[in-house]
Design a protein around this motif. Sequence first.
Motif, PDB file in Angstrom:
ATOM      1  N   TYR A   1       0.848  -1.197   0.000  1.00 57.72           N
ATOM      2  CA  TYR A   1       0.000   0.000   0.000  1.00 57.72           C
ATOM      3  C   TYR A   1       0.884   1.248   0.000  1.00 57.72           C
ATOM      4  CZ  TYR A   1      -4.093  -2.768   1.543  1.00 57.72           C
ATOM      5  OH  TYR A   1      -5.129  -3.667   1.638  1.00 57.72           O
TER       6      TYR A   1
ATOM      7  N   GLN B   1       0.595   5.218   1.433  1.00 55.99           N
ATOM      8  CA  GLN B   1      -0.194   6.107   2.275  1.00 55.99           C
ATOM      9  C   GLN B   1       0.397   7.512   2.236  1.00 55.99           C
ATOM     10  OE1 GLN B   1      -0.365   5.254   6.530  1.00 55.99           O
ATOM     11  NE2 GLN B   1      -2.379   6.204   6.674  1.00 55.99           N
TER      12      GLN B   1
ATOM     13  N   LEU C   1       0.462  11.376   3.418  1.00 57.92           N
ATOM     14  CA  LEU C   1       0.239  11.982   4.720  1.00 57.92           C
ATOM     15  C   LEU C   1      -1.186  12.521   4.848  1.00 57.92           C
ATOM     16  CD1 LEU C   1       2.071  12.464   7.180  1.00 57.92           C
ATOM     17  CD2 LEU C   1       2.430  14.790   6.344  1.00 57.92           C
ATOM     18  N   GLY C   2      -1.872  12.077   5.887  1.00 62.13           N
ATOM     19  CA  GLY C   2      -3.216  12.567   6.149  1.00 62.13           C
ATOM     20  C   GLY C   2      -4.317  11.766   5.479  1.00 62.13           C
ATOM     21  N   GLN C   3      -3.932  10.712   4.743  1.00 59.87           N
ATOM     22  CA  GLN C   3      -4.930   9.902   4.053  1.00 59.87           C
ATOM     23  C   GLN C   3      -4.823   8.440   4.465  1.00 59.87           C
ATOM     24  OE1 GLN C   3      -4.735  10.521  -0.207  1.00 59.87           O
ATOM     25  NE2 GLN C   3      -4.513  12.732   0.009  1.00 59.87           N
ATOM     26  N   GLY C   4      -5.823   7.660   4.068  1.00 54.21           N
ATOM     27  CA  GLY C   4      -5.778   6.231   4.318  1.00 54.21           C
ATOM     28  C   GLY C   4      -4.894   5.527   3.297  1.00 54.21           C
ATOM     29  N   PRO C   5      -4.430   4.321   3.616  1.00 48.64           N
ATOM     30  CA  PRO C   5      -3.608   3.557   2.669  1.00 48.64           C
ATOM     31  C   PRO C   5      -4.388   3.221   1.396  1.00 48.64           C
ATOM     32  CG  PRO C   5      -3.477   2.626   4.885  1.00 48.64           C
ATOM     33  CD  PRO C   5      -4.586   3.625   4.894  1.00 48.64           C
TER      34      PRO C   5
ATOM     35  N   MET D   1       4.331   7.066   2.772  1.00 51.97           N
ATOM     36  CA  MET D   1       4.631   5.867   3.559  1.00 51.97           C
ATOM     37  C   MET D   1       4.251   4.664   2.710  1.00 51.97           C
ATOM     38  SD  MET D   1       5.450   4.555   6.645  1.00 51.97           S
ATOM     39  CE  MET D   1       4.814   5.344   8.129  1.00 51.97           C
TER      40      MET D   1
ATOM     41  N   LEU E   1       3.491   0.799   2.867  1.00 49.59           N
ATOM     42  CA  LEU E   1       3.115  -0.211   3.855  1.00 49.59           C
ATOM     43  C   LEU E   1       2.980  -1.572   3.195  1.00 49.59           C
ATOM     44  CD1 LEU E   1       0.316   1.909   5.510  1.00 49.59           C
ATOM     45  CD2 LEU E   1       2.350   1.101   6.719  1.00 49.59           C
TER      46      LEU E   1
ATOM     47  N   PRO F   1       5.400  -1.949   9.828  1.00 47.38           N
ATOM     48  CA  PRO F   1       5.597  -0.582  10.312  1.00 47.38           C
ATOM     49  C   PRO F   1       5.738   0.449   9.194  1.00 47.38           C
ATOM     50  CG  PRO F   1       7.622  -1.812  10.481  1.00 47.38           C
ATOM     51  CD  PRO F   1       6.573  -2.794  10.058  1.00 47.38           C
TER      52      PRO F   1
ATOM     53  N   ARG G   1       9.032   5.036   5.303  1.00 48.16           N
ATOM     54  CA  ARG G   1       8.733   6.437   4.996  1.00 48.16           C
ATOM     55  C   ARG G   1       9.718   6.910   3.945  1.00 48.16           C
ATOM     56  NH1 ARG G   1       4.909   9.841   4.740  1.00 48.16           N
ATOM     57  NH2 ARG G   1       4.239   9.496   6.873  1.00 48.16           N
TER      58      ARG G   1
ATOM     59  N   VAL H   1       0.565  12.520  11.299  1.00 49.20           N
ATOM     60  CA  VAL H   1      -0.374  11.900  10.377  1.00 49.20           C
ATOM     61  C   VAL H   1      -1.654  12.688  10.315  1.00 49.20           C
ATOM     62  CG1 VAL H   1      -1.700   9.808   9.924  1.00 49.20           C
ATOM     63  CG2 VAL H   1       0.630   9.646  10.805  1.00 49.20           C
TER      64      VAL H   1
ATOM     65  N   GLY I   1       2.465   1.283  11.347  1.00 47.55           N
ATOM     66  CA  GLY I   1       1.468   0.803  10.410  1.00 47.55           C
ATOM     67  C   GLY I   1       0.116   0.632  11.086  1.00 47.55           C
TER      68      GLY I   1
ATOM     69  N   PHE J   1      -8.971   4.511  11.299  1.00 44.80           N
ATOM     70  CA  PHE J   1      -9.493   4.392   9.941  1.00 44.80           C
ATOM     71  C   PHE J   1     -10.549   3.299   9.894  1.00 44.80           C
ATOM     72  CE2 PHE J   1      -6.683   7.025   7.473  1.00 44.80           C
ATOM     73  CZ  PHE J   1      -5.480   7.031   8.160  1.00 44.80           C
TER      74      PHE J   1
END
Lengths: 114, 114
Positions: free
Chosen positions: A35, A37, A39-43, A89, A91, A107, A110, B4, B43, B89
Amino acid sequence: EAEVAQSPRYKITEKSQAVAFWCDPISGHATLYWYRQILGQGPELLVQFQDESVVDDSQLPKDRFSAERLKGVDSTLKIQPAELGDSAMYLCASSSDYYQETQYFGPGTRLLVL
Amino acid sequence: GESVGLHLPTLSVQEGDNSIINCAYSNSASDYFIWYKQESGKGPQFIIDIRSNMDKRQGQRVTVLLNKTVKHLSLQIAATQPGDSAVYFCAEKILTGGGNKLTFGTGTQLKVEL
């Protein structure tokens, strides 16, 4: 408790360089996911493997991203060349079953592209 | 650590109070709904899931409620603790012939005040 391992944890690179991220899923987990991700959003899913086969790579920018899981265990995600917009990020997640089971996340790595 | 939650909705609660985090979803075809917790620099961590044919499921200190009529999902955390501070989330899981696909919603930053 078994965990998904990822390395490196942090990576700084210059645009146009190549970067690679590594993931080792939970032992015995056949399904592996990468995934991204922001910053500030979902994966958001990039690619999904079942054993060594790609199940879904519809969201992977194939002109610059590649992923492999040659022996059906650990996996590598590569970006070449990196662009400023790739800063995020990355993941990795794994699940024991192709269909229903919970996805467990590592984890993350980044990435900062300068 | 990373921030985040820079542009995320924020819920602030006092330690010991109950927290309710809400999520709206759009896909009526989702088979499961899942809540993940993401602490800064880590994560996402699985908390609890609920199958689409259920309306309530309880875990340890957490309860998930599903209202399919208005496409709404909530996570209730009882006796909120400082360790609950994180971004939460919701995710929709669709089981298809192509596999198990997660779509994440916008997160909510939970801040627990002492």
